[in-house]
Enzyme design. Structure first.
Site, mmCIF file in Angstrom:
data_model
loop_
_atom_site.group_PDB
_atom_site.id
_atom_site.type_symbol
_atom_site.label_atom_id
_atom_site.label_comp_id
_atom_site.label_asym_id
_atom_site.label_seq_id
_atom_site.Cartn_x
_atom_site.Cartn_y
_atom_site.Cartn_z
ATOM 1 N N ARG A 229 0.633 -1.292 0.146
ATOM 2 C CA ARG A 229 -0.553 -0.556 0.474
ATOM 3 C C ARG A 229 1.236 0.851 0.205
ATOM 4 O O ARG A 229 2.176 1.829 0.506
ATOM 5 C CB ARG A 229 -0.821 0.328 1.094
ATOM 6 C CG ARG A 229 -2.200 -0.986 1.097
ATOM 7 C CD ARG A 229 -2.696 -0.366 -0.080
ATOM 8 N NE ARG A 229 -4.606 -1.380 -0.143
ATOM 9 C CZ ARG A 229 -4.798 -2.426 -0.906
ATOM 10 N NH1 ARG A 229 -3.372 -2.743 -1.413
ATOM 11 N NH2 ARG A 229 -5.649 -3.341 -0.655
ATOM 12 N N GLU A 258 -4.354 7.115 -5.744
ATOM 13 C CA GLU A 258 -4.264 6.483 -6.676
ATOM 14 C C GLU A 258 -5.531 6.639 -7.847
ATOM 15 O O GLU A 258 -6.166 7.335 -7.215
ATOM 16 C CB GLU A 258 -4.371 4.918 -6.326
ATOM 17 C CG GLU A 258 -2.642 4.403 -6.113
ATOM 18 C CD GLU A 258 -2.940 2.501 -5.708
ATOM 19 O OE1 GLU A 258 -4.237 2.020 -6.208
ATOM 20 O OE2 GLU A 258 -2.623 2.135 -4.950
ATOM 21 N N HIS A 280 -1.374 -0.610 -9.878
ATOM 22 C CA HIS A 280 -2.182 -1.560 -9.170
ATOM 23 C C HIS A 280 -2.484 -3.017 -9.891
ATOM 24 O O HIS A 280 -4.165 -3.108 -9.478
ATOM 25 C CB HIS A 280 -3.665 -0.583 -8.368
ATOM 26 C CG HIS A 280 -3.618 -1.572 -7.047
ATOM 27 N ND1 HIS A 280 -3.221 -0.443 -5.601
ATOM 28 C CD2 HIS A 280 -3.818 -2.646 -6.399
ATOM 29 C CE1 HIS A 280 -4.448 -1.676 -4.325
ATOM 30 N NE2 HIS A 280 -3.941 -2.456 -5.476
HETATM 31 N N1 LIG Z 1 -0.398 -4.670 -4.945
HETATM 32 C C1 LIG Z 1 -1.982 -5.237 -4.864
HETATM 33 O O1 LIG Z 1 -2.818 -5.705 -6.052
HETATM 34 C C2 LIG Z 1 -2.201 -6.273 -3.859
HETATM 35 C C3 LIG Z 1 -1.580 -5.682 -2.426
HETATM 36 N N2 LIG Z 1 -2.222 -6.418 -1.296
HETATM 37 C C4 LIG Z 1 -1.740 -5.964 -0.363
HETATM 38 O O2 LIG Z 1 -0.736 -7.085 0.578
HETATM 39 C C5 LIG Z 1 -0.707 -6.584 1.946
HETATM 40 C C6 LIG Z 1 -0.598 -8.274 2.665
HETATM 41 O O3 LIG Z 1 -1.289 -9.009 1.207
HETATM 42 P P1 LIG Z 1 -0.945 -10.756 2.211
HETATM 43 O O4 LIG Z 1 0.335 -11.139 3.083
HETATM 44 O O5 LIG Z 1 -1.579 -11.167 1.463
HETATM 45 O O6 LIG Z 1 -1.783 -9.990 4.092
HETATM 46 P P2 LIG Z 1 -1.717 -11.146 5.815
HETATM 47 O O7 LIG Z 1 -2.074 -10.905 5.671
HETATM 48 O O8 LIG Z 1 -1.512 -13.021 4.957
HETATM 49 O O9 LIG Z 1 -0.235 -10.734 5.302
HETATM 50 C C7 LIG Z 1 0.587 -9.400 6.006
HETATM 51 C C8 LIG Z 1 1.539 -9.856 7.410
HETATM 52 O O10 LIG Z 1 2.321 -8.448 7.710
HETATM 53 C C9 LIG Z 1 1.994 -8.852 8.867
HETATM 54 N N3 LIG Z 1 1.993 -7.137 9.315
HETATM 55 C C10 LIG Z 1 1.281 -6.373 10.031
HETATM 56 N N4 LIG Z 1 1.435 -5.177 10.524
HETATM 57 C C11 LIG Z 1 3.424 -5.090 10.417
HETATM 58 C C12 LIG Z 1 4.298 -4.154 10.702
HETATM 59 N N5 LIG Z 1 4.145 -3.336 10.780
HETATM 60 N N6 LIG Z 1 5.656 -4.046 9.399
HETATM 61 C C13 LIG Z 1 5.740 -5.763 9.583
HETATM 62 N N7 LIG Z 1 5.105 -6.842 9.785
HETATM 63 C C14 LIG Z 1 3.191 -6.265 10.191
HETATM 64 C C15 LIG Z 1 1.165 -9.125 9.669
HETATM 65 O O11 LIG Z 1 1.306 -10.385 11.101
HETATM 66 C C16 LIG Z 1 1.121 -10.522 8.743
HETATM 67 O O12 LIG Z 1 2.124 -11.416 8.494
HETATM 68 C C17 LIG Z 1 -2.629 -6.553 1.950
HETATM 69 O O13 LIG Z 1 -3.183 -5.714 3.393
HETATM 70 C C18 LIG Z 1 -2.999 -5.271 1.516
HETATM 71 O O14 LIG Z 1 -2.189 -4.291 1.443
HETATM 72 C C19 LIG Z 1 -2.639 -7.786 -0.920
HETATM 73 C C20 LIG Z 1 -2.751 -8.222 -2.462
HETATM 74 C C21 LIG Z 1 -3.035 -7.824 -3.858
HETATM 75 O O1 LIG Z 2 -6.312 -7.114 -3.436
HETATM 76 C C1 LIG Z 2 -5.739 -6.299 -1.991
HETATM 77 O O2 LIG Z 2 -5.694 -5.565 -1.127
HETATM 78 C C2 LIG Z 2 -5.640 -5.201 -3.295
HETATM 79 O O3 LIG Z 2 -4.961 -4.545 -3.659
HETATM 80 C C3 LIG Z 2 -6.449 -5.383 -5.180
HETATM 81 O O4 LIG Z 2 -7.351 -5.904 -4.909
HETATM 82 P P1 LIG Z 2 -7.707 -5.307 -6.572
HETATM 83 O O5 LIG Z 2 -8.172 -6.660 -7.013
HETATM 84 O O6 LIG Z 2 -7.425 -3.859 -6.851
HETATM 85 O O7 LIG Z 2 -9.702 -4.955 -5.414
#
Ligand SMILES: NC(=O)C1=CN([C@@H]2O[C@H](COP(=O)(O)OP(=O)(O)OC[C@H]3O[C@@H](n4cnc5c(N)ncnc54)[C@H](O)[C@@H]3O)[C@@H](O)[C@H]2O)C=CC1
Ligand SMILES: O=C(O)C(=O)COP(=O)(O)O
Length: 316
Positions: A229, A258, A280
């Site tokens: 993010r 964004e 994104h």
């Molecule tokens: N660019 C994109 O399209 C996407 C972006 N994302 C972003 O990626 C993030 C992570 O996704 P996942 O791995 O699936 O989530 P997840 O919940 O499996 O992993 C997040 C990890 O971050 C850790 N965490 C929380 N606060 C923290 C901090 N201050 N410092 C270090 N670690 C911390 C948690 O303990 C957890 O292990 C989502 O929250 C989302 O914002 C997710 C999917 C798509």
């Molecule tokens: O899974 C997330 O958190 C993402 O950032 C991707 O989401 P989207 O597929 O863009 O709705």
């Protein structure tokens, strides 16, 4: 019942999700992915369920939605959802954990390698007739720091194992044993700043991790990658660090602001060769779109049928 859909990729997968919602007896209305409140007032007034993208869902949105019972995030991050306001109204929030991890991890590796090897800079220079080139380092000689060792962070670690680099990670919520099991060294955020050549962000949004103080602690020029993010980085401090040379490149799939022109300090023309931003799209693979769609619809229908959804987002 009426289901509001604002996720931009909702009907782009192989399954007929709109048909599925209609077959369950629901009407479907589309709304803008930006979640512009004025544009959404009408549909929100009718909606019982909302399949939502990454746009903000504020208390004002919920005030405009008196019938709403479930927000099904088509994706993982729920940082833009006012979960306290939803909980106060008894609105259930679900998401699709794991559905896009592989897609985002692949994209992260693409950005790490592009930033480390100067792929975008090279492409631009060749088009300007400049074949002079430069020297890079092999990833095997780098120490890579992962901030957030969750589903996506772990997929990135697995992919990095093929490159022979040292991997350290910071995640305040994981027990020591999890780091050892994944073969990564546990590090504090300060150690990541001091030791890493490449830092990749995989923590949830909602708080700044890479700020001016963190950047001041890093010794050698660092490559920062962010597929999580935009608000995890102080963009003005990062732009200053790119100009001073403390950060050698920034590659991200996200910005604080964004969707549209502008975009903030990292898009300044003088940083063009060392900043890569994709719109994104890290989660936008055909496979992940199908998995996110299936999971979001299944959970939305579960809640409306009075069943427990598979991926309930707990609040508090
Ligand atoms: N660019 C994109 O399209 C996407 C972006 N994302 C972003 O990626 C993030 C992570 O996704 P996942 O791995 O699936 O989530 P997840 O919940 O499996 O992993 C997040 C990890 O971050 C850790 N965490 C929380 N606060 C923290 C901090 N201050 N410092 C270090 N670690 C911390 C948690 O303990 C957890 O292990 C989502 O929250 C989302 O914002 C997710 C999917 C798509
Ligand atoms: O899974 C997330 O958190 C993402 O950032 C991707 O989401 P989207 O597929 O863009 O709705």
């Amino acid at each position: 019942m009426t289901i509001l859909v604002t996720s931009r990729s909702f009907s782009t997968g192989s399954a007929d999700l709109v048909g599925r919602l209609r077959a369950a007896g629901h009407a479907v209305e589309r709304g803008p992915a930006t979640h512009d409140l004025d544009a959404l007032r009408g549909p929100l007034g009718r909606a019982t369920g909302w399949i939502a993208g990454t746009g903000p869902i504020t208390e004002a949105h919920l005030d405009a939605a008196p019938r709403l019972r479930v927000i099904a995030r088509y994706g993982v991050g729920v940082d833009a959802v006012d979960r306290a306001a939803a909980a106060r109204r008894g609105i259930v929030v679900t998401n699709t954990p794991g559905a896009n991890s592989a897609a985002v991890a692949d994209h992260t590796l693409a950005l790490i390698l592009a930033a480390v090897r100067g792929v975008v800079r090279g492409n631009e220079r060749v088009r300007a007739g400049d074949w002079s080139g430069w020297r890079s380092r092999e990833l095997a000689t780098a120490t890579v720091g992962i901030i957030g060792l969750g589903r996506i962070g772990r997929e990135v670690v697995a992919r990095l194992s093929g490159f022979g680099c040292e991997v350290v990670a910071h995640d305040p919520y994981l027990p020591e044993a999890d780091f050892a099991a994944l073969g990564v060294r546990r590090a504090t955020i300060d150690e990541i700043a001091r030791e890493c050549d490449v830092v990749s962000l995989h923590a949830p949004g909602g708080g700044t991790v890479i700020d001016a103080a963190w950047l001041a602690r890093s010794d050698a020029p660092v490559v920062v990658v962010n597929t999580a993010r935009g608000d995890l980085v102080d963009e003005a401090a990062l732009a200053a660090a790119l100009r001073s040379g403390r950060v050698s490149a920034y590659a991200a799939d996200t910005l604080r602001e964004e969707g549209g022109a502008g975009g903030g300090p990292l898009l300044a023309p003088d940083l063009r060769e060392r900043v890569i931003i994709t719109p994104h799209v890290a989660a936008q693979t055909v496979e992940a779109i199908d998995r996110m769609g299936a999971a979001a619809v299944a959970d939305l229908l579960a809640v409306l049928d009075g069943r427990t959804p598979a991926n309930l987002v707990a609040y508090g």
